[in-house]
Design a protein around this motif. Structure first.
Motif, PDB file in Angstrom:
ATOM      1  N   ILE A  31       0.851  -1.191   0.000  1.00  0.00           N
ATOM      2  CA  ILE A  31       0.000   0.000   0.000  1.00  0.00           C
ATOM      3  C   ILE A  31       0.889   1.244   0.000  1.00  0.00           C
ATOM      4  CG2 ILE A  31      -1.921  -1.139   1.196  1.00  0.00           C
ATOM      5  CD1 ILE A  31      -1.024   0.208   3.787  1.00  0.00           C
ATOM      6  N   SER A  32       0.289   2.364  -0.328  1.00  0.00           N
ATOM      7  CA  SER A  32       1.003   3.647  -0.276  1.00  0.00           C
ATOM      8  C   SER A  32       0.048   4.714   0.229  1.00  0.00           C
ATOM      9  CB  SER A  32       1.550   4.037  -1.649  1.00  0.00           C
ATOM     10  OG  SER A  32       0.491   4.212  -2.578  1.00  0.00           O
ATOM     11  N   TYR A  33       0.612   5.755   0.840  1.00  0.00           N
ATOM     12  CA  TYR A  33      -0.231   6.813   1.404  1.00  0.00           C
ATOM     13  C   TYR A  33      -0.258   8.016   0.469  1.00  0.00           C
ATOM     14  CZ  TYR A  33      -2.444   9.870   4.790  1.00  0.00           C
ATOM     15  OH  TYR A  33      -3.329  10.705   5.435  1.00  0.00           O
ATOM     16  N   ASP A  34      -1.454   8.448   0.132  1.00  0.00           N
ATOM     17  CA  ASP A  34      -1.666   9.640  -0.690  1.00  0.00           C
ATOM     18  C   ASP A  34      -1.879  10.810   0.264  1.00  0.00           C
ATOM     19  OD1 ASP A  34      -2.741  11.729  -2.223  1.00  0.00           O
ATOM     20  OD2 ASP A  34      -3.665  10.333  -3.648  1.00  0.00           O
ATOM     21  N   HIS A  35      -0.835  11.635   0.466  1.00  0.00           N
ATOM     22  CA  HIS A  35      -0.910  12.728   1.434  1.00  0.00           C
ATOM     23  C   HIS A  35      -1.940  13.773   1.021  1.00  0.00           C
ATOM     24  CE1 HIS A  35       2.450  11.549   4.067  1.00  0.00           C
ATOM     25  NE2 HIS A  35       2.988  11.051   2.965  1.00  0.00           N
ATOM     26  N   ALA A  36      -2.064  14.026  -0.260  1.00  0.00           N
ATOM     27  CA  ALA A  36      -3.012  15.047  -0.724  1.00  0.00           C
ATOM     28  C   ALA A  36      -4.454  14.624  -0.435  1.00  0.00           C
ATOM     29  CB  ALA A  36      -2.816  15.299  -2.214  1.00  0.00           C
ATOM     30  N   ALA A  37      -4.746  13.350  -0.709  1.00  0.00           N
ATOM     31  CA  ALA A  37      -6.111  12.854  -0.489  1.00  0.00           C
ATOM     32  C   ALA A  37      -6.307  12.310   0.916  1.00  0.00           C
ATOM     33  CB  ALA A  37      -6.430  11.757  -1.508  1.00  0.00           C
ATOM     34  N   GLN A  38      -5.208  12.189   1.684  1.00  0.00           N
ATOM     35  CA  GLN A  38      -5.241  11.624   3.033  1.00  0.00           C
ATOM     36  C   GLN A  38      -5.916  10.254   3.044  1.00  0.00           C
ATOM     37  OE1 GLN A  38      -6.400  14.186   6.288  1.00  0.00           O
ATOM     38  NE2 GLN A  38      -5.805  16.033   5.182  1.00  0.00           N
ATOM     39  N   ARG A  39      -5.304   9.346   2.246  1.00  0.00           N
ATOM     40  CA  ARG A  39      -5.867   8.003   2.188  1.00  0.00           C
ATOM     41  C   ARG A  39      -4.756   7.019   1.843  1.00  0.00           C
ATOM     42  NH1 ARG A  39      -8.984   8.772  -3.605  1.00  0.00           N
ATOM     43  NH2 ARG A  39      -7.156   8.277  -4.930  1.00  0.00           N
TER      44      ARG A  39
END
Length: 274
Positions: free
Chosen positions: A258-266
């Protein structure tokens, strides 16, 4: 205090049988032992042979409705006159004094009671000898372990776990049960603890309310539950504004799942369409 033990089961028949053996040695006999059989008729058959109260719930493993099943068990227990609800994971064998210690720690104030849990090694040939379990006592080091006949109050509700806990019927009603937006593995127990904190309940660790978790194969992190953990973590984040199960999420990210999308906070599955 009229006490009912509540267990959820789907499979793990031998583990449930050992739990029955453990409860038979309890220094206090519970009012009832309610076992919610999640899509497993063999669980109901075993309950009939051990005078436990089996309750059927339609479910399809492995994505089990754990929150809904706990609520069903609690509703059944309270309807039968229970004043104290003791929840035990199907893998847990209770110490003979577990019910006594939970009863002694319960009070008029709103409390979420938790006991120490020891993870056992694989059972020897012939199964676990219940009379020797105390010699193997080694509670999980990440949780408080107060001395017997004492308790320790905590404000760290992230430490709550549903393996072994107790709550009065009145406090259960105040909390409102488990949130049923969670399905499958992970997150619903931390959500319950946060709901308890939101209504002013305190977290109390109960010395001597020991349970012994029977061995079964596990993955670390539990990759087989990745989809459920990701979905449930997202549900928790929407409800409480923070991410639960951070250790597992970080491990999954390190492994490239998995990876974290900081802009979408998900969190996103790697390679999955957005």
């Amino acid at each position: 205090m009229k006490t009912t033990v509540i267990t959820l089961a789907s499979g793990r028949i031998n583990h449930l049988r050992n739990q029955f053996r453990g409860l038979a040695q309890s220094t206090t006999t519970p009012l009832r032992h309610i076992v919610v059989a999640m899509g497993d008729p063999e669980v109901l058959d075993l309950c009939r042979r051990h005078a436990a109260h089996g309750v059927w719930m339609d479910a399809r493993p492995p994505r089990l409705p754990l929150a809904q099943a706990r609520n069903l068990g609690a509703t059944t227990a309270i309807g039968g006159g229970a004043e104290l609800l003791v929840f035990l994971d199907v893998d847990c064998i209770p110490d003979p004094g577990l019910i006594d210690r939970y009863q002694a720690a319960a009070a008029a104030e709103s409390l979420l009671l938790c006991g120490p849990v020891t993870y056992l090694p694989p059972a020897p040939l012939g199964g676990y000898d219940l009379s020797t379990l105390r010699r193997q006592r080694a509670p999980h080091p990440a949780r408080p372990d107060p001395p017997p006949h004492t308790h320790s109050d905590s404000t760290d509700f992230d430490l709550f776990w549903s393996l072994s806990f107790a709550v009065t019927a009145d406090t259960w009603r105040r909390i409102g049960g488990f949130c049923t937006r969670y399905h499958g593995y992970g997150g619903e127990d931390t959500d319950f603890a946060y709901k308890a904190a939101a209504v002013g309940a305190r977290l109390r660790w109960v010395g001597g309310a020991d349970a012994y978790h029977q061995h079964h194969p596990v993955s670390d992190p539990p990759i087989e539950h990745l989809a459920d953990i990701l979905t449930n973590a997202t549900t928790f984040h929407r409800r409480w504004g923070r991410w639960p199960m951070r250790g597992w999420l970080d491990d999954f990210a390190t492994a490239g799942h998995i990876s974290y999308d900081h802009a979408a906070q998900r969190w996103d599955l790697v390679g999955a369409p957005r």
